[in-house]
Design a protein around this motif. Structure first.
Motif, PDB file in Angstrom:
ATOM      1  N   SER A 319      -1.235  18.305  24.274  1.00 33.87           N
ATOM      2  CA  SER A 319      -0.523  18.816  23.097  1.00 33.87           C
ATOM      3  C   SER A 319       0.940  18.388  23.178  1.00 33.87           C
ATOM      4  CB  SER A 319      -0.620  20.344  23.071  1.00 33.87           C
ATOM      5  OG  SER A 319       0.279  20.860  22.124  1.00 33.87           O
ATOM      6  N   ALA A 320       1.504  17.998  22.034  1.00 28.84           N
ATOM      7  CA  ALA A 320       2.930  17.674  22.001  1.00 28.84           C
ATOM      8  C   ALA A 320       3.745  18.930  21.716  1.00 28.84           C
ATOM      9  CB  ALA A 320       3.190  16.618  20.933  1.00 28.84           C
ATOM     10  N   ARG A 321       3.072  20.014  21.336  1.00 26.65           N
ATOM     11  CA  ARG A 321       3.774  21.239  20.931  1.00 26.65           C
ATOM     12  C   ARG A 321       3.769  22.303  22.027  1.00 26.65           C
ATOM     13  NH1 ARG A 321       5.999  22.218  15.995  1.00 26.65           N
ATOM     14  NH2 ARG A 321       5.142  24.314  16.092  1.00 26.65           N
ATOM     15  N   LEU A 322       2.708  22.342  22.808  1.00 23.84           N
ATOM     16  CA  LEU A 322       2.595  23.396  23.817  1.00 23.84           C
ATOM     17  C   LEU A 322       2.348  22.752  25.185  1.00 23.84           C
ATOM     18  CD1 LEU A 322       2.583  26.435  24.298  1.00 23.84           C
ATOM     19  CD2 LEU A 322       0.110  26.425  23.914  1.00 23.84           C
ATOM     20  N   PRO A 323       3.407  22.616  25.999  1.00 23.87           N
ATOM     21  CA  PRO A 323       3.237  21.976  27.303  1.00 23.87           C
ATOM     22  C   PRO A 323       2.166  22.703  28.116  1.00 23.87           C
ATOM     23  CG  PRO A 323       5.564  22.332  26.834  1.00 23.87           C
ATOM     24  CD  PRO A 323       4.791  23.045  25.750  1.00 23.87           C
ATOM     25  N   GLY A 324       1.283  21.906  28.720  1.00 27.66           N
ATOM     26  CA  GLY A 324       0.213  22.510  29.531  1.00 27.66           C
ATOM     27  C   GLY A 324      -1.107  22.598  28.802  1.00 27.66           C
ATOM     28  N   LEU A 325      -1.070  22.442  27.475  1.00 23.16           N
ATOM     29  CA  LEU A 325      -2.330  22.501  26.721  1.00 23.16           C
ATOM     30  C   LEU A 325      -2.893  21.092  26.559  1.00 23.16           C
ATOM     31  CD1 LEU A 325      -4.365  24.167  24.956  1.00 23.16           C
ATOM     32  CD2 LEU A 325      -2.975  23.474  22.993  1.00 23.16           C
ATOM     33  N   VAL A 326      -4.168  20.941  26.852  1.00 23.84           N
ATOM     34  CA  VAL A 326      -4.856  19.652  26.717  1.00 23.84           C
ATOM     35  C   VAL A 326      -6.075  19.862  25.823  1.00 23.84           C
ATOM     36  CG1 VAL A 326      -6.135  17.857  27.973  1.00 23.84           C
ATOM     37  CG2 VAL A 326      -4.081  18.856  28.999  1.00 23.84           C
ATOM     38  N   TYR A 327      -6.267  18.957  24.879  1.00 25.25           N
ATOM     39  CA  TYR A 327      -7.446  19.022  24.005  1.00 25.25           C
ATOM     40  C   TYR A 327      -8.555  18.111  24.540  1.00 25.25           C
ATOM     41  CZ  TYR A 327      -4.275  21.003  20.497  1.00 25.25           C
ATOM     42  OH  TYR A 327      -3.374  21.799  19.831  1.00 25.25           O
ATOM     43  N   ALA A 328      -9.786  18.582  24.466  1.00 29.59           N
ATOM     44  CA  ALA A 328     -10.951  17.742  24.786  1.00 29.59           C
ATOM     45  C   ALA A 328     -12.094  18.274  23.927  1.00 29.59           C
ATOM     46  CB  ALA A 328     -11.310  17.818  26.260  1.00 29.59           C
ATOM     47  N   THR A 329     -12.066  17.891  22.674  1.00 31.13           N
ATOM     48  CA  THR A 329     -13.013  18.482  21.724  1.00 31.13           C
ATOM     49  C   THR A 329     -13.364  17.463  20.646  1.00 31.13           C
ATOM     50  OG1 THR A 329     -13.397  20.420  20.323  1.00 31.13           O
ATOM     51  CG2 THR A 329     -11.169  19.504  20.275  1.00 31.13           C
ATOM     52  N   GLY A 330     -14.285  17.860  19.751  1.00 29.71           N
ATOM     53  CA  GLY A 330     -14.615  17.005  18.612  1.00 29.71           C
ATOM     54  C   GLY A 330     -15.491  15.818  18.980  1.00 29.71           C
ATOM     55  N   HIS A 331     -16.371  15.982  19.945  1.00 26.41           N
ATOM     56  CA  HIS A 331     -17.203  14.844  20.377  1.00 26.41           C
ATOM     57  C   HIS A 331     -18.383  14.577  19.444  1.00 26.41           C
ATOM     58  CE1 HIS A 331     -14.703  15.394  23.880  1.00 26.41           C
ATOM     59  NE2 HIS A 331     -15.114  14.239  24.335  1.00 26.41           N
ATOM     60  N   TYR A 332     -18.496  15.349  18.417  1.00 27.98           N
ATOM     61  CA  TYR A 332     -19.451  15.152  17.322  1.00 27.98           C
ATOM     62  C   TYR A 332     -20.859  14.783  17.820  1.00 27.98           C
ATOM     63  CZ  TYR A 332     -21.070  13.711  12.661  1.00 27.98           C
ATOM     64  OH  TYR A 332     -21.776  13.583  11.481  1.00 27.98           O
ATOM     65  N   ARG A 333     -21.321  13.545  17.620  1.00 31.04           N
ATOM     66  CA  ARG A 333     -22.702  13.202  17.972  1.00 31.04           C
ATOM     67  C   ARG A 333     -22.831  12.711  19.415  1.00 31.04           C
ATOM     68  NH1 ARG A 333     -25.997  12.034  13.592  1.00 31.04           N
ATOM     69  NH2 ARG A 333     -27.223  10.764  15.008  1.00 31.04           N
ATOM     70  N   ASN A 334     -21.714  12.663  20.144  1.00 27.97           N
ATOM     71  CA  ASN A 334     -21.746  11.919  21.408  1.00 27.97           C
ATOM     72  C   ASN A 334     -21.191  12.672  22.606  1.00 27.97           C
ATOM     73  OD1 ASN A 334     -22.890   9.270  20.609  1.00 27.97           O
ATOM     74  ND2 ASN A 334     -21.248   9.454  19.091  1.00 27.97           N
ATOM     75  N   GLY A 335     -21.363  13.984  22.607  1.00 32.56           N
ATOM     76  CA  GLY A 335     -20.838  14.776  23.725  1.00 32.56           C
ATOM     77  C   GLY A 335     -21.475  14.390  25.056  1.00 32.56           C
ATOM     78  N   ILE A 336     -22.785  14.238  25.068  1.00 32.76           N
ATOM     79  CA  ILE A 336     -23.459  13.918  26.335  1.00 32.76           C
ATOM     80  C   ILE A 336     -23.018  12.528  26.791  1.00 32.76           C
ATOM     81  CG2 ILE A 336     -25.679  13.669  27.510  1.00 32.76           C
ATOM     82  CD1 ILE A 336     -25.259  16.493  26.389  1.00 32.76           C
ATOM     83  N   LEU A 337     -23.078  11.574  25.880  1.00 32.82           N
ATOM     84  CA  LEU A 337     -22.727  10.200  26.228  1.00 32.82           C
ATOM     85  C   LEU A 337     -21.288  10.093  26.745  1.00 32.82           C
ATOM     86  CD1 LEU A 337     -23.241   7.159  26.256  1.00 32.82           C
ATOM     87  CD2 LEU A 337     -22.922   7.113  23.792  1.00 32.82           C
ATOM     88  N   LEU A 338     -20.376  10.798  26.083  1.00 30.45           N
ATOM     89  CA  LEU A 338     -18.952  10.644  26.423  1.00 30.45           C
ATOM     90  C   LEU A 338     -18.462  11.601  27.510  1.00 30.45           C
ATOM     91  CD1 LEU A 338     -17.451  10.094  22.840  1.00 30.45           C
ATOM     92  CD2 LEU A 338     -17.880   8.358  24.584  1.00 30.45           C
ATOM     93  N   ALA A 339     -19.348  12.461  28.013  1.00 28.30           N
ATOM     94  CA  ALA A 339     -18.886  13.478  28.979  1.00 28.30           C
ATOM     95  C   ALA A 339     -18.278  12.883  30.250  1.00 28.30           C
ATOM     96  CB  ALA A 339     -20.027  14.439  29.321  1.00 28.30           C
ATOM     97  N   PRO A 340     -18.932  11.904  30.912  1.00 30.26           N
ATOM     98  CA  PRO A 340     -18.323  11.412  32.160  1.00 30.26           C
ATOM     99  C   PRO A 340     -16.957  10.777  31.935  1.00 30.26           C
ATOM    100  CG  PRO A 340     -20.626  10.714  32.009  1.00 30.26           C
ATOM    101  CD  PRO A 340     -20.263  11.302  30.679  1.00 30.26           C
ATOM    102  N   LEU A 341     -16.820  10.017  30.878  1.00 24.49           N
ATOM    103  CA  LEU A 341     -15.530   9.369  30.617  1.00 24.49           C
ATOM    104  C   LEU A 341     -14.474  10.409  30.244  1.00 24.49           C
ATOM    105  CD1 LEU A 341     -13.837   6.783  30.265  1.00 24.49           C
ATOM    106  CD2 LEU A 341     -14.494   6.802  27.855  1.00 24.49           C
ATOM    107  N   THR A 342     -14.847  11.359  29.387  1.00 23.78           N
ATOM    108  CA  THR A 342     -13.883  12.402  28.997  1.00 23.78           C
ATOM    109  C   THR A 342     -13.395  13.153  30.229  1.00 23.78           C
ATOM    110  OG1 THR A 342     -15.034  12.649  26.883  1.00 23.78           O
ATOM    111  CG2 THR A 342     -13.552  14.432  27.520  1.00 23.78           C
ATOM    112  N   ALA A 343     -14.335  13.462  31.131  1.00 30.90           N
ATOM    113  CA  ALA A 343     -13.952  14.200  32.349  1.00 30.90           C
ATOM    114  C   ALA A 343     -12.929  13.401  33.148  1.00 30.90           C
ATOM    115  CB  ALA A 343     -15.194  14.482  33.190  1.00 30.90           C
ATOM    116  N   ARG A 344     -13.162  12.110  33.271  1.00 28.44           N
ATOM    117  CA  ARG A 344     -12.210  11.293  34.049  1.00 28.44           C
ATOM    118  C   ARG A 344     -10.853  11.193  33.356  1.00 28.44           C
ATOM    119  NH1 ARG A 344     -15.220   6.236  36.954  1.00 28.44           N
ATOM    120  NH2 ARG A 344     -16.699   7.503  38.122  1.00 28.44           N
ATOM    121  N   LEU A 345     -10.883  11.012  32.023  1.00 34.20           N
ATOM    122  CA  LEU A 345      -9.613  10.890  31.290  1.00 34.20           C
ATOM    123  C   LEU A 345      -8.786  12.166  31.423  1.00 34.20           C
ATOM    124  CD1 LEU A 345     -10.822   9.207  27.938  1.00 34.20           C
ATOM    125  CD2 LEU A 345      -9.471   8.116  29.760  1.00 34.20           C
ATOM    126  N   VAL A 346      -9.464  13.308  31.264  1.00 28.06           N
ATOM    127  CA  VAL A 346      -8.735  14.580  31.293  1.00 28.06           C
ATOM    128  C   VAL A 346      -8.259  14.896  32.705  1.00 28.06           C
ATOM    129  CG1 VAL A 346      -8.930  17.067  30.899  1.00 28.06           C
ATOM    130  CG2 VAL A 346      -9.859  15.464  29.228  1.00 28.06           C
TER     131      VAL A 346
END
Ligand code: GLY
Length: 369
Positions: A319-346
């Motif tokens: 978040s640019a507004r609240l230091p310490g807040l990180v978004y990881a949402t909105g994976h729509y049709r691809n949550g399972i597919l994108l989970a390993p990469l999202t985990a690494r990015l976050v």
């Protein structure tokens, strides 16, 4: 109970659990807060299909991210299995996207050439090879696009394994609804109805419910629910050898003879009910592709709310507004597919100083988040 953690993850679906796991195995003290049991939202209604060259066909960031995430799967699944002691069915039998008329067949044949030209193994399968490749497909199917690197993972097993691995790495779970995230004493405070918890970092990974969490002085994240219904059939042995992608449904055959038939795509708000129309549409669609499926046992229907963003790409970043807040949402049709990469990015964003954010997933593309 200790009310302070390094990271609080709001949301215990596959995305929240994968992020929590990656952080916990790298030494962070993690608390996951989920409104019900882990993995009971969109995750449990997912067929776990891993098919970047179908889901990301439009190209752009989704295709690249999905292919990157699939490349991590071969390492991710055995690691989660070893850390949890839970076996995860993960297979790459390939997808066969089928055509029911000549025009669709020629489009698939062109797509095969396009994929090959970009270095992706793929080929068009026409008759008579089609009948040997998938003997139980309906005879009016005229061809298919085979992508051998595609596959599936059993999403429920993977989430249970992630949960067990999280516990082994010292993470904690709390069940209940998060109302608000506010600043407090040099950290962030996550408020629930009857309790609150503090952490330096809070990850918002609540899928379709992400916009319902109040964040101090920050607008709601633009995620809306898109209902998906998934029917489960069973036969004594698998009816299919590949994951099948048809015009009106996709089919994922598990090794035990279960056949997952997905999925509807409906604007139904937060209504998580299965409907007669949804089940009928899926049953008709599967039996058009595989007439034998009329003889299969019907073992249930599952419903999930996919979290869709306005551009259908996830929102992953600080978040640019609240230091310490990180978004990881909105994976729509691809949550399972994108989970390993999202985990690494976050995890990189939180634990490393020089993380490499993905601009296309930036929360700020939707304004002052
Ligand atoms: N990824 C397939 C679906 O959301 O239905």
């Amino acid at each position: 109970m200790n009310r302070t953690s390094d990271v609080i993850v709001i949301g215990g679906g596959v995305i929240g659990c994968a992020i929590g796991y990656e952080l916990a195995r790298r030494g962070a003290r993690v608390l996951i807060i989920e409104m019900r049991q882990a993995g009971l939202g969109a995750t449990q209604a997912s067929a776990g299909m891993l098919a970047p060259y179908i889901e990301g066909r439009a190209g752009g960031a989704l295709l690249q991210l999905a292919a990157r995430s699939l490349a991590i799967y071969d390492e991710f699944v055995p690691q989660v299995s070893a850390d949890s002691g839970v076996e995860i069915e993960y297979l790459r039998p390939g997808t066969l996207q089928v055509a029911t008329d000549e025009q669709a067949a020629s489009a698939l044949s062109e797509e095969a050439s396009r994929l090959v030209a970009t270095g992706v193994a793929a080929r068009f399968v026409g008759p008579p090879e089609l009948a040997e490749t998938e003997p139980l497909l309906a005879p009016d199917i005229v061809g298919g696009l085979l992508v051998p690197s595609h596959g599936y993972v059993r999403a429920g097993a993977m989430t249970s394994a992630l949960e067990a691995a999280l516990v082994r790495h010292g993470a904690r779970f709390e069940i209940g609804r998060v109302l608000e995230v506010v600043r407090g004493g040099g950290c962030l405070r996550v408020k629930m109805e009857a309790a609150h918890f503090d952490a330096r970092t809070v990850v918002l990974a609540a899928g379709s419910w992400s916009g319902r969490v109040q964040i101090e002085n920050v607008a709601a994240v633009p995620v809306r629910p898109v209902r998906g219904q998934l029917v489960q059939l069973e036969s004594p042995a698998p009816l299919l050898r590949h994951v099948i992608w048809g015009p009106d449904c996709y089919l994922v055959p598990w090794a035990d003879g279960t056949l997952l038939v997905g999925a509807t795509s409906e604007d139904a708000g937060f209504d998580e009910r299965a409907t007669a129309a949804g089940v009928r549409d899926l049953l008709e669609a599967v039996c058009e592709l595989v007439p034998h499926a009329w003889q299969a046992g019907f073992t249930g229907v599952r419903v999930g709310l996919r979290p869709a963003t306005p551009d259908e790409l996830p929102i992953v970043g600080a978040s640019a507004r609240l230091p310490g807040l990180v978004y990881a949402t909105g994976h729509y049709r691809n949550g399972i597919l994108l989970a390993p990469l999202t985990a690494r990015l976050v995890a990189a964003l939180i634990l490393e100083e020089h993380a490499d954010p993905v601009p296309e997933l930036s929360p700020q593309r939707f304004g002052e988040l």
